[in-house]
Scaffold this motif. Sequence first.
Motif, PDB file in Angstrom:
ATOM      1  N   PHE A 208      33.081  29.086  50.393  1.00  0.00           N
ATOM      2  CA  PHE A 208      34.053  29.440  49.352  1.00  0.00           C
ATOM      3  C   PHE A 208      34.769  28.174  48.909  1.00  0.00           C
ATOM      4  N   GLU A 209      35.574  28.325  47.867  1.00  0.00           N
ATOM      5  CA  GLU A 209      36.151  27.143  47.219  1.00  0.00           C
ATOM      6  C   GLU A 209      37.587  26.905  47.690  1.00  0.00           C
ATOM      7  N   ASP A 210      38.088  25.709  47.378  1.00  0.00           N
ATOM      8  CA  ASP A 210      39.431  25.381  47.865  1.00  0.00           C
ATOM      9  C   ASP A 210      40.531  26.140  47.130  1.00  0.00           C
ATOM     10  N   TRP A 211      40.165  26.909  46.105  1.00  0.00           N
ATOM     11  CA  TRP A 211      41.194  27.711  45.429  1.00  0.00           C
ATOM     12  C   TRP A 211      41.439  29.050  46.141  1.00  0.00           C
TER      13      TRP A 211
ATOM     14  N   ALA B  22      46.896  43.602  48.837  1.00  0.00           N
ATOM     15  CA  ALA B  22      47.143  42.939  47.547  1.00  0.00           C
ATOM     16  C   ALA B  22      48.597  43.115  47.123  1.00  0.00           C
ATOM     17  N   LEU B  23      49.168  44.276  47.426  1.00  0.00           N
ATOM     18  CA  LEU B  23      50.590  44.509  47.134  1.00  0.00           C
ATOM     19  C   LEU B  23      51.453  43.445  47.831  1.00  0.00           C
ATOM     20  N   TYR B  24      51.181  43.232  49.114  1.00  0.00           N
ATOM     21  CA  TYR B  24      51.961  42.234  49.853  1.00  0.00           C
ATOM     22  C   TYR B  24      51.712  40.823  49.321  1.00  0.00           C
ATOM     23  N   GLU B  25      50.460  40.506  48.981  1.00  0.00           N
ATOM     24  CA  GLU B  25      50.187  39.158  48.445  1.00  0.00           C
ATOM     25  C   GLU B  25      51.003  38.904  47.181  1.00  0.00           C
ATOM     26  N   HIS B  26      51.013  39.894  46.283  1.00  0.00           N
ATOM     27  CA  HIS B  26      51.721  39.674  45.013  1.00  0.00           C
ATOM     28  C   HIS B  26      53.239  39.660  45.229  1.00  0.00           C
TER      29      HIS B  26
ATOM     30  N   ALA C 108      43.999  25.495  42.053  1.00  0.00           N
ATOM     31  CA  ALA C 108      44.211  26.841  41.517  1.00  0.00           C
ATOM     32  C   ALA C 108      44.412  27.799  42.690  1.00  0.00           C
ATOM     33  N   VAL C 109      44.879  29.000  42.383  1.00  0.00           N
ATOM     34  CA  VAL C 109      45.129  30.041  43.405  1.00  0.00           C
ATOM     35  C   VAL C 109      44.404  31.288  42.930  1.00  0.00           C
ATOM     36  N   LEU C 110      43.203  31.482  43.430  1.00  0.00           N
ATOM     37  CA  LEU C 110      42.356  32.498  42.795  1.00  0.00           C
ATOM     38  C   LEU C 110      41.711  33.470  43.771  1.00  0.00           C
ATOM     39  N   HIS C 111      42.430  33.826  44.835  1.00  0.00           N
ATOM     40  CA  HIS C 111      41.855  34.850  45.714  1.00  0.00           C
ATOM     41  C   HIS C 111      41.564  36.129  44.938  1.00  0.00           C
ATOM     42  N   THR C 112      42.286  36.323  43.826  1.00  0.00           N
ATOM     43  CA  THR C 112      42.036  37.526  43.008  1.00  0.00           C
ATOM     44  C   THR C 112      40.612  37.524  42.433  1.00  0.00           C
ATOM     45  N   ALA C 113      40.025  36.336  42.258  1.00  0.00           N
ATOM     46  CA  ALA C 113      38.649  36.287  41.717  1.00  0.00           C
ATOM     47  C   ALA C 113      37.667  36.908  42.714  1.00  0.00           C
ATOM     48  N   LEU C 114      37.988  36.864  44.003  1.00  0.00           N
ATOM     49  CA  LEU C 114      37.073  37.382  45.020  1.00  0.00           C
ATOM     50  C   LEU C 114      36.943  38.904  44.938  1.00  0.00           C
ATOM     51  N   ARG C 115      37.901  39.547  44.288  1.00  0.00           N
ATOM     52  CA  ARG C 115      37.829  41.006  44.158  1.00  0.00           C
ATOM     53  C   ARG C 115      37.680  41.432  42.700  1.00  0.00           C
ATOM     54  N   ASN C 116      37.303  40.498  41.884  1.00  0.00           N
ATOM     55  CA  ASN C 116      37.092  40.758  40.452  1.00  0.00           C
ATOM     56  C   ASN C 116      35.654  41.275  40.297  1.00  0.00           C
ATOM     57  N   LEU C 117      35.432  42.484  40.801  1.00  0.00           N
ATOM     58  CA  LEU C 117      34.054  42.958  40.948  1.00  0.00           C
ATOM     59  C   LEU C 117      33.342  43.161  39.620  1.00  0.00           C
ATOM     60  N   ASP C 118      34.104  43.281  38.534  1.00  0.00           N
ATOM     61  CA  ASP C 118      33.434  43.475  37.244  1.00  0.00           C
ATOM     62  C   ASP C 118      32.882  42.167  36.703  1.00  0.00           C
ATOM     63  N   GLY C 119      33.301  41.071  37.338  1.00  0.00           N
ATOM     64  CA  GLY C 119      32.697  39.779  37.002  1.00  0.00           C
ATOM     65  C   GLY C 119      33.198  39.143  35.724  1.00  0.00           C
ATOM     66  N   ASP C 120      34.316  39.654  35.161  1.00  0.00           N
ATOM     67  CA  ASP C 120      34.861  39.009  33.946  1.00  0.00           C
ATOM     68  C   ASP C 120      35.126  37.542  34.259  1.00  0.00           C
TER      69      ASP C 120
ATOM     70  N   TYR D  13      44.880  33.915  52.339  1.00  0.00           N
ATOM     71  CA  TYR D  13      44.505  34.806  51.227  1.00  0.00           C
ATOM     72  C   TYR D  13      42.987  34.994  51.182  1.00  0.00           C
ATOM     73  N   SER D  14      42.311  34.681  52.316  1.00  0.00           N
ATOM     74  CA  SER D  14      40.857  34.534  52.237  1.00  0.00           C
ATOM     75  C   SER D  14      40.062  35.729  52.733  1.00  0.00           C
ATOM     76  N   LEU D  15      40.738  36.778  53.126  1.00  0.00           N
ATOM     77  CA  LEU D  15      40.057  37.945  53.699  1.00  0.00           C
ATOM     78  C   LEU D  15      39.050  38.576  52.746  1.00  0.00           C
ATOM     79  N   TRP D  16      39.253  38.365  51.455  1.00  0.00           N
ATOM     80  CA  TRP D  16      38.445  39.063  50.438  1.00  0.00           C
ATOM     81  C   TRP D  16      37.054  38.479  50.268  1.00  0.00           C
ATOM     82  N   GLY D  17      36.829  37.288  50.778  1.00  0.00           N
ATOM     83  CA  GLY D  17      35.532  36.630  50.603  1.00  0.00           C
ATOM     84  C   GLY D  17      34.835  36.478  51.945  1.00  0.00           C
ATOM     85  N   PRO D  18      34.112  35.378  52.150  1.00  0.00           N
ATOM     86  CA  PRO D  18      33.366  35.191  53.392  1.00  0.00           C
ATOM     87  C   PRO D  18      34.180  35.403  54.665  1.00  0.00           C
ATOM     88  N   ILE D  19      35.454  35.057  54.653  1.00  0.00           N
ATOM     89  CA  ILE D  19      36.250  35.248  55.879  1.00  0.00           C
ATOM     90  C   ILE D  19      36.285  36.740  56.266  1.00  0.00           C
TER      91      ILE D  19
END
Length: 532
Positions: free
Chosen positions: A246-249, A470-474, A82-94, A254-260
């Motif tokens: 962090f996970e392999d997804w 995020a603009l550039y990633e998308h 999966a490709v889920l760097h967006t989950a790292l900034r999903n602060l509302d936790g949905d 794209y990893s700046l949003w989490g531990p990196i």
Amino acid sequence: MWNALKKHHATVADRKFIELVDADRANDFSVIASDMRLDYAKTNIDKTGRDLLIDLLETAGVTAKRDAMFAGEAINETEGRAVLHTALRNLDGDAVMVNGKDVMPDVLRTLANMSAFAEDVRSGAFTGQGGKITDVVNIGIGGSDLGPAMAVNALAPYHNEPRCHFVSNVDPADIAGVLRTCDPATTLVIVASKTFTTIETMTNARTAQAWMAEVVTDTGAQFAALSTAEDKTAAFGIAPERVFGFEDWVGGRYSLWGPIGLSLMIAIGADAFKSFLRGAQAMDVHFKSADWSENLPALLAVVGIWHNQICGYATRAVLPYDNNLNRLPAYLQQLEMESNGKGVSMDGADLTVNSGPVVWGEPGTNGQHAFYQLIHQGTRVVPCEFLVAARGHEDDLHHQHQLLVANCLAQSEALMTGRTLDEARAKVAVKFDGDELERQAKHRVFPGNRPSVTIAYPQMTPFVLGQLIALYEHRVFVEGVVLGINSYDQWGVELGKELATALQPVVEGTAGTDNKDGSTAALVDFLQKHGV
Ligand SMILES: O=P(O)(O)OC[C@H]1O[C@](O)(CO)[C@@H](O)[C@@H]1O
């Protein structure tokens, strides 16, 4: 679709877009999302061209792919991830499901752990053997370096705690230069590596460990690790409480949003880091909900496709009029070129159009006194991407910021309008006449009609930086889907790595050059004669 676009391009290629840019076009060919305004009026894309480009997105299935990405489907097909760097900034936790499991509880727990550690380092609750941490050394390369290094620079006005250094190159000059400025007893070393196997990073990490061991009794206590490979971080001697996994997804670039992003979080604090995540989240929401004709990442992508695949312009210059964004071009080189520099489509067929462009750049105004000559008068067209803030952070020097903004706007205007031979003649007529006037005037002609886009924002805050990245990633995602490639693998870096491993004993002289080509063997011979 490609043929229709190429046909349409033939009808507009010679059109002077200066003649088209009135207030209506400026509004129609601009879009504002959240804090950002993207202006693409200074291009030769007209309404028909834009409609065709948006049809291209639909034909390529960008909507379905986007939804699949956010839903956690394994869209990285060559690696089955999966490709889920967006989950790292999903602060509302949905909930975000991967293989039937909601990944958000783990994501939020790691974020909380990182925040607690970062704040401890900042406050002095976490110390080195010599007391409060004064220096943080992030050792990583590629995505484990470029993101945090770029962001720490970009947010320099918010950086208020330990000095942060970034070591990436296996060249000993890099780590030696940094360690020379640090005290081992008050330094925290962060080993950032998704795989924890990257040769450059592991070599530098061992060098840092040996440097620290000369002074510090328990070096492991002053090391942290950011990785998906917890077994390897343990083997290196880093205690689990300072391992942020962090996970392999999450792809490396794209990893700046989490531990990196830990070094960034230590630099600016956990609250400002969350604001950075919120900015990215705002762009995610926009990307998911806005129509393609109003969608910033999609529009930036189609402008890129127009210039690269349709007009045939091979490169794109990224020109931030924002000195703190000096590492943005290097960051984007990995993001864009490692993602979309591929010649084979997802189904294994050769691409029938060009892969993504060469991305390069430097902050303005420095570039103006270096390579802009070629952009204005060279024989190749280089589409430019200008970035500019309304305000800097140096309030007492605001007049200087205004001069910076004027320069930015002047460049895109000059690229578009150019200067005709008649105008050039008028400029030099006071000094020359006859044939010499003609000759001198020719050198002062600017062809004009050179395309650019401008991204403007109020100020480079953590929130705005989050939106921008995020603009550039998308944008990269959309371009990749249109090309039909997998933007999330990087097989093209493997061969060089394998050959470097094989060449190491040859360079060291413990293996011969017999199975090497003549050129490589001769270079080894020369370097060995000179002491390699
Ligand atoms: O974080 P790691 O696993 O050390 O990898 C570093 C970089 O190396 C690459 O795999 C390319 O060699 C990048 O994609 C990645 O960002």
